[in-house]
Design a protein around this motif. Structure first.
Motif, PDB file in Angstrom:
ATOM      1  N   THR A 267       0.855  -1.192   0.000  1.00 63.01           N
ATOM      2  CA  THR A 267       0.000   0.000   0.000  1.00 63.01           C
ATOM      3  C   THR A 267       0.891   1.243   0.000  1.00 63.01           C
ATOM      4  OG1 THR A 267      -0.039   0.198   2.420  1.00 63.01           O
ATOM      5  CG2 THR A 267      -1.737  -1.217   1.394  1.00 63.01           C
ATOM      6  N   LEU A 268       0.293   2.383  -0.277  1.00 63.32           N
ATOM      7  CA  LEU A 268       1.026   3.643  -0.236  1.00 63.32           C
ATOM      8  C   LEU A 268       1.629   3.853   1.149  1.00 63.32           C
ATOM      9  CD1 LEU A 268       1.936   6.372  -1.351  1.00 63.32           C
ATOM     10  CD2 LEU A 268      -0.316   7.268  -0.734  1.00 63.32           C
ATOM     11  N   GLN A 269       0.859   3.613   2.189  1.00 65.95           N
ATOM     12  CA  GLN A 269       1.363   3.805   3.548  1.00 65.95           C
ATOM     13  C   GLN A 269       2.574   2.906   3.815  1.00 65.95           C
ATOM     14  OE1 GLN A 269      -1.503   3.461   6.740  1.00 65.95           O
ATOM     15  NE2 GLN A 269       0.086   3.536   8.304  1.00 65.95           N
ATOM     16  N   GLN A 270       2.510   1.663   3.386  1.00 63.45           N
ATOM     17  CA  GLN A 270       3.640   0.746   3.580  1.00 63.45           C
ATOM     18  C   GLN A 270       4.881   1.245   2.834  1.00 63.45           C
ATOM     19  OE1 GLN A 270       1.570  -2.749   2.170  1.00 63.45           O
ATOM     20  NE2 GLN A 270       1.482  -3.631   4.240  1.00 63.45           N
ATOM     21  N   LYS A 271       4.696   1.778   1.652  1.00 66.45           N
ATOM     22  CA  LYS A 271       5.828   2.302   0.877  1.00 66.45           C
ATOM     23  C   LYS A 271       6.453   3.503   1.571  1.00 66.45           C
ATOM     24  CE  LYS A 271       3.895   0.717  -3.490  1.00 66.45           C
ATOM     25  NZ  LYS A 271       3.233   1.105  -4.733  1.00 66.45           N
ATOM     26  N   LEU A 272       5.622   4.404   2.074  1.00 63.04           N
ATOM     27  CA  LEU A 272       6.132   5.575   2.782  1.00 63.04           C
ATOM     28  C   LEU A 272       6.840   5.168   4.071  1.00 63.04           C
ATOM     29  CD1 LEU A 272       3.154   8.070   2.256  1.00 63.04           C
ATOM     30  CD2 LEU A 272       5.324   7.993   1.001  1.00 63.04           C
ATOM     31  N   GLU A 273       6.287   4.189   4.783  1.00 60.16           N
ATOM     32  CA  GLU A 273       6.937   3.688   6.000  1.00 60.16           C
ATOM     33  C   GLU A 273       8.290   3.070   5.675  1.00 60.16           C
ATOM     34  OE1 GLU A 273       4.008   1.033   7.637  1.00 60.16           O
ATOM     35  OE2 GLU A 273       2.892   2.673   8.584  1.00 60.16           O
ATOM     36  N   LEU A 274       8.357   2.348   4.576  1.00 58.86           N
ATOM     37  CA  LEU A 274       9.616   1.736   4.150  1.00 58.86           C
ATOM     38  C   LEU A 274      10.650   2.804   3.834  1.00 58.86           C
ATOM     39  CD1 LEU A 274      11.030  -0.952   3.518  1.00 58.86           C
ATOM     40  CD2 LEU A 274      10.088  -0.804   1.203  1.00 58.86           C
ATOM     41  N   LEU A 275      10.251   3.844   3.116  1.00 55.28           N
ATOM     42  CA  LEU A 275      11.175   4.944   2.808  1.00 55.28           C
ATOM     43  C   LEU A 275      11.675   5.617   4.081  1.00 55.28           C
ATOM     44  CD1 LEU A 275       9.369   6.496  -0.276  1.00 55.28           C
ATOM     45  CD2 LEU A 275      11.640   5.426  -0.285  1.00 55.28           C
ATOM     46  N   ALA A 276      10.805   5.745   5.066  1.00 53.94           N
ATOM     47  CA  ALA A 276      11.188   6.374   6.332  1.00 53.94           C
ATOM     48  C   ALA A 276      12.086   5.473   7.174  1.00 53.94           C
ATOM     49  CB  ALA A 276       9.937   6.763   7.122  1.00 53.94           C
ATOM     50  N   SER A 277      12.084   4.181   6.885  1.00 55.32           N
ATOM     51  CA  SER A 277      12.860   3.240   7.701  1.00 55.32           C
ATOM     52  C   SER A 277      14.333   3.193   7.324  1.00 55.32           C
ATOM     53  CB  SER A 277      12.270   1.831   7.581  1.00 55.32           C
ATOM     54  OG  SER A 277      12.580   1.260   6.311  1.00 55.32           O
ATOM     55  N   ASN A 278      14.669   3.625   6.111  1.00 55.67           N
ATOM     56  CA  ASN A 278      16.062   3.524   5.658  1.00 55.67           C
ATOM     57  C   ASN A 278      16.331   4.591   4.603  1.00 55.67           C
ATOM     58  OD1 ASN A 278      18.532   2.809   4.441  1.00 55.67           O
ATOM     59  ND2 ASN A 278      18.194   0.640   4.848  1.00 55.67           N
ATOM     60  N   GLY A 279      17.151   5.572   4.964  1.00 57.13           N
ATOM     61  CA  GLY A 279      17.471   6.670   4.061  1.00 57.13           C
ATOM     62  C   GLY A 279      18.113   6.236   2.755  1.00 57.13           C
ATOM     63  N   MET A 280      18.755   5.067   2.752  1.00 55.45           N
ATOM     64  CA  MET A 280      19.402   4.599   1.535  1.00 55.45           C
ATOM     65  C   MET A 280      18.389   4.172   0.464  1.00 55.45           C
ATOM     66  SD  MET A 280      22.533   5.194   1.950  1.00 55.45           S
ATOM     67  CE  MET A 280      23.378   4.296   0.646  1.00 55.45           C
ATOM     68  N   LEU A 281      17.134   4.048   0.839  1.00 56.63           N
ATOM     69  CA  LEU A 281      16.101   3.698  -0.131  1.00 56.63           C
ATOM     70  C   LEU A 281      15.617   4.914  -0.922  1.00 56.63           C
ATOM     71  CD1 LEU A 281      13.984   1.159   1.932  1.00 56.63           C
ATOM     72  CD2 LEU A 281      15.404   0.667  -0.080  1.00 56.63           C
ATOM     73  N   LEU A 282      15.938   6.115  -0.433  1.00 59.90           N
ATOM     74  CA  LEU A 282      15.472   7.338  -1.086  1.00 59.90           C
ATOM     75  C   LEU A 282      16.333   7.718  -2.285  1.00 59.90           C
ATOM     76  CD1 LEU A 282      14.717   9.597   1.972  1.00 59.90           C
ATOM     77  CD2 LEU A 282      13.096   8.995   0.178  1.00 59.90           C
ATOM     78  N   LYS A 283      15.666   8.094  -3.359  1.00 56.82           N
ATOM     79  CA  LYS A 283      16.370   8.684  -4.497  1.00 56.82           C
ATOM     80  C   LYS A 283      16.874  10.031  -4.013  1.00 56.82           C
ATOM     81  CE  LYS A 283      15.776   9.950  -9.315  1.00 56.82           C
ATOM     82  NZ  LYS A 283      16.511   8.973 -10.105  1.00 56.82           N
ATOM     83  N   ARG A 284      18.050  10.387  -4.423  1.00 57.72           N
ATOM     84  CA  ARG A 284      18.644  11.610  -3.907  1.00 57.72           C
ATOM     85  C   ARG A 284      19.389  12.372  -4.987  1.00 57.72           C
ATOM     86  NH1 ARG A 284      20.902   6.916  -1.717  1.00 57.72           N
ATOM     87  NH2 ARG A 284      23.008   6.577  -2.441  1.00 57.72           N
ATOM     88  N   PRO A 285      19.625  13.630  -4.729  1.00 50.31           N
ATOM     89  CA  PRO A 285      19.170  14.442  -3.603  1.00 50.31           C
ATOM     90  C   PRO A 285      17.695  14.803  -3.759  1.00 50.31           C
ATOM     91  CG  PRO A 285      20.296  15.837  -5.177  1.00 50.31           C
ATOM     92  CD  PRO A 285      20.412  14.430  -5.694  1.00 50.31           C
ATOM     93  N   ILE A 286      17.144  15.286  -2.666  1.00 47.93           N
ATOM     94  CA  ILE A 286      15.778  15.810  -2.685  1.00 47.93           C
ATOM     95  C   ILE A 286      15.858  17.247  -2.204  1.00 47.93           C
ATOM     96  CG2 ILE A 286      13.458  15.655  -1.709  1.00 47.93           C
ATOM     97  CD1 ILE A 286      13.988  12.645  -1.269  1.00 47.93           C
ATOM     98  N   ILE A 287      15.347  18.151  -3.013  1.00 51.52           N
ATOM     99  CA  ILE A 287      15.308  19.567  -2.643  1.00 51.52           C
ATOM    100  C   ILE A 287      13.868  19.936  -2.334  1.00 51.52           C
ATOM    101  CG2 ILE A 287      15.497  21.927  -3.547  1.00 51.52           C
ATOM    102  CD1 ILE A 287      18.040  21.129  -4.917  1.00 51.52           C
ATOM    103  N   VAL A 288      13.692  20.626  -1.216  1.00 53.99           N
ATOM    104  CA  VAL A 288      12.376  21.122  -0.836  1.00 53.99           C
ATOM    105  C   VAL A 288      12.503  22.620  -0.582  1.00 53.99           C
ATOM    106  CG1 VAL A 288      10.484  20.979   0.833  1.00 53.99           C
ATOM    107  CG2 VAL A 288      11.760  18.911   0.219  1.00 53.99           C
TER     108      VAL A 288
END
Length: 116
Positions: free
Chosen positions: A76-97
Protein backbone atom coordinates in the motif's frame (compact mmCIF):
# COMPACT_ATOMS: atom_id res chain seq x y z
CA UNK A 1 15.50 25.59 1.05
CA UNK A 2 16.50 22.19 2.34
CA UNK A 3 18.45 19.50 0.51
CA UNK A 4 18.28 15.90 1.66
CA UNK A 5 21.50 14.21 0.62
CA UNK A 6 24.07 11.48 1.17
CA UNK A 7 27.67 12.82 1.26
CA UNK A 8 29.33 10.15 -0.89
CA UNK A 9 26.58 10.20 -3.54
CA UNK A 10 28.00 11.58 -6.79
CA UNK A 11 24.62 12.93 -7.86
CA UNK A 12 24.34 14.78 -4.55
CA UNK A 13 27.84 16.21 -5.01
CA UNK A 14 26.87 17.52 -8.46
CA UNK A 15 23.71 19.10 -7.07
CA UNK A 16 25.55 20.75 -4.16
CA UNK A 17 28.24 22.07 -6.51
CA UNK A 18 25.57 23.49 -8.84
CA UNK A 19 23.83 25.22 -5.92
CA UNK A 20 27.15 26.56 -4.59
CA UNK A 21 28.21 27.80 -8.04
CA UNK A 22 24.90 29.68 -8.34
CA UNK A 23 25.20 31.07 -4.81
CA UNK A 24 21.87 29.55 -3.77
CA UNK A 25 21.63 29.16 0.01
CA UNK A 26 20.41 25.88 1.49
CA UNK A 27 20.47 23.75 4.58
CA UNK A 28 21.45 20.08 4.38
CA UNK A 29 20.03 16.99 6.00
CA UNK A 30 21.97 13.72 5.85
CA UNK A 31 19.44 11.03 4.87
CA UNK A 32 21.19 8.22 6.72
CA UNK A 33 22.57 9.85 9.87
CA UNK A 34 19.13 11.28 10.54
CA UNK A 35 16.44 9.28 8.76
CA UNK A 36 13.50 11.27 7.54
CA UNK A 37 10.34 10.71 9.52
CA UNK A 38 7.19 9.23 8.04
CA UNK A 39 5.65 12.72 8.12
CA UNK A 40 8.62 14.23 6.26
CA UNK A 41 8.46 11.50 3.61
CA UNK A 42 4.70 11.94 3.26
CA UNK A 43 5.08 15.73 2.91
CA UNK A 44 7.75 15.30 0.22
CA UNK A 45 5.55 12.80 -1.60
CA UNK A 46 2.51 15.10 -1.54
CA UNK A 47 4.43 18.22 -2.58
CA UNK A 48 6.34 16.42 -5.33
CA UNK A 49 3.13 15.20 -7.04
CA UNK A 50 5.22 12.23 -8.20
CA UNK A 51 4.31 8.57 -8.17
CA UNK A 52 5.70 7.20 -4.91
CA UNK A 53 7.88 4.78 -6.94
CA UNK A 54 9.88 7.82 -8.14
CA UNK A 55 11.07 8.41 -4.57
CA UNK A 56 12.86 5.05 -4.43
CA UNK A 57 16.56 4.71 -5.26
CA UNK A 58 16.00 1.80 -7.63
CA UNK A 59 19.70 1.46 -8.41
CA UNK A 60 20.68 1.21 -4.75
CA UNK A 61 22.06 -1.85 -3.02
CA UNK A 62 19.38 -1.89 -0.29
CA UNK A 63 16.59 -1.70 -2.90
CA UNK A 64 18.05 -4.70 -4.71
CA UNK A 65 18.82 -6.67 -1.52
CA UNK A 66 15.20 -6.31 -0.38
CA UNK A 67 13.96 -7.32 -3.85
CA UNK A 68 11.68 -4.29 -3.85
CA UNK A 69 11.12 -4.30 -7.60
CA UNK A 70 8.59 -7.10 -7.08
CA UNK A 71 7.50 -6.39 -3.50
CA UNK A 72 6.46 -2.77 -4.06
CA UNK A 73 3.70 -3.86 -6.43
CA UNK A 74 1.95 -5.57 -3.51
CA UNK A 75 2.40 -2.78 -0.96
CA UNK A 76 0.00 0.00 0.00
CA UNK A 77 1.03 3.64 -0.24
CA UNK A 78 1.36 3.81 3.55
CA UNK A 79 3.64 0.75 3.58
CA UNK A 80 5.83 2.30 0.88
CA UNK A 81 6.13 5.58 2.78
CA UNK A 82 6.94 3.69 6.00
CA UNK A 83 9.62 1.74 4.15
CA UNK A 84 11.18 4.94 2.81
CA UNK A 85 11.19 6.37 6.33
CA UNK A 86 12.86 3.24 7.70
CA UNK A 87 16.06 3.52 5.66
CA UNK A 88 17.47 6.67 4.06
CA UNK A 89 19.40 4.60 1.54
CA UNK A 90 16.10 3.70 -0.13
CA UNK A 91 15.47 7.34 -1.09
CA UNK A 92 16.37 8.68 -4.50
CA UNK A 93 18.64 11.61 -3.91
CA UNK A 94 19.17 14.44 -3.60
CA UNK A 95 15.78 15.81 -2.68
CA UNK A 96 15.31 19.57 -2.64
CA UNK A 97 12.38 21.12 -0.84
CA UNK A 98 11.65 24.83 -1.13
CA UNK A 99 8.19 25.86 -0.01
CA UNK A 100 5.73 23.73 -1.96
CA UNK A 101 8.29 22.74 -4.60
CA UNK A 102 10.14 19.42 -4.53
CA UNK A 103 12.87 18.28 -6.92
CA UNK A 104 14.03 14.66 -6.77
CA UNK A 105 17.41 13.75 -8.25
CA UNK A 106 19.70 16.09 -10.17
CA UNK A 107 18.97 17.36 -13.64
CA UNK A 108 20.74 20.58 -14.58
CA UNK A 109 17.91 21.73 -16.86
CA UNK A 110 15.28 21.23 -14.16
CA UNK A 111 17.48 22.99 -11.59
CA UNK A 112 17.92 25.93 -14.00
CA UNK A 113 14.17 26.11 -14.60
CA UNK A 114 13.04 25.77 -11.00
CA UNK A 115 15.92 27.37 -9.09
CA UNK A 116 17.69 29.38 -11.84
Amino acid sequence: MKIYYYPTCNTCKKALKWLDDKGIPYSKKHIVDSNLTYNEIEEIFIKSKLDVQKLFNTSGLVYRELNLKDKLKEMTLQQKLELLASNGMLLKRPIIVRGTMVIVGFNKDIYEEKLG
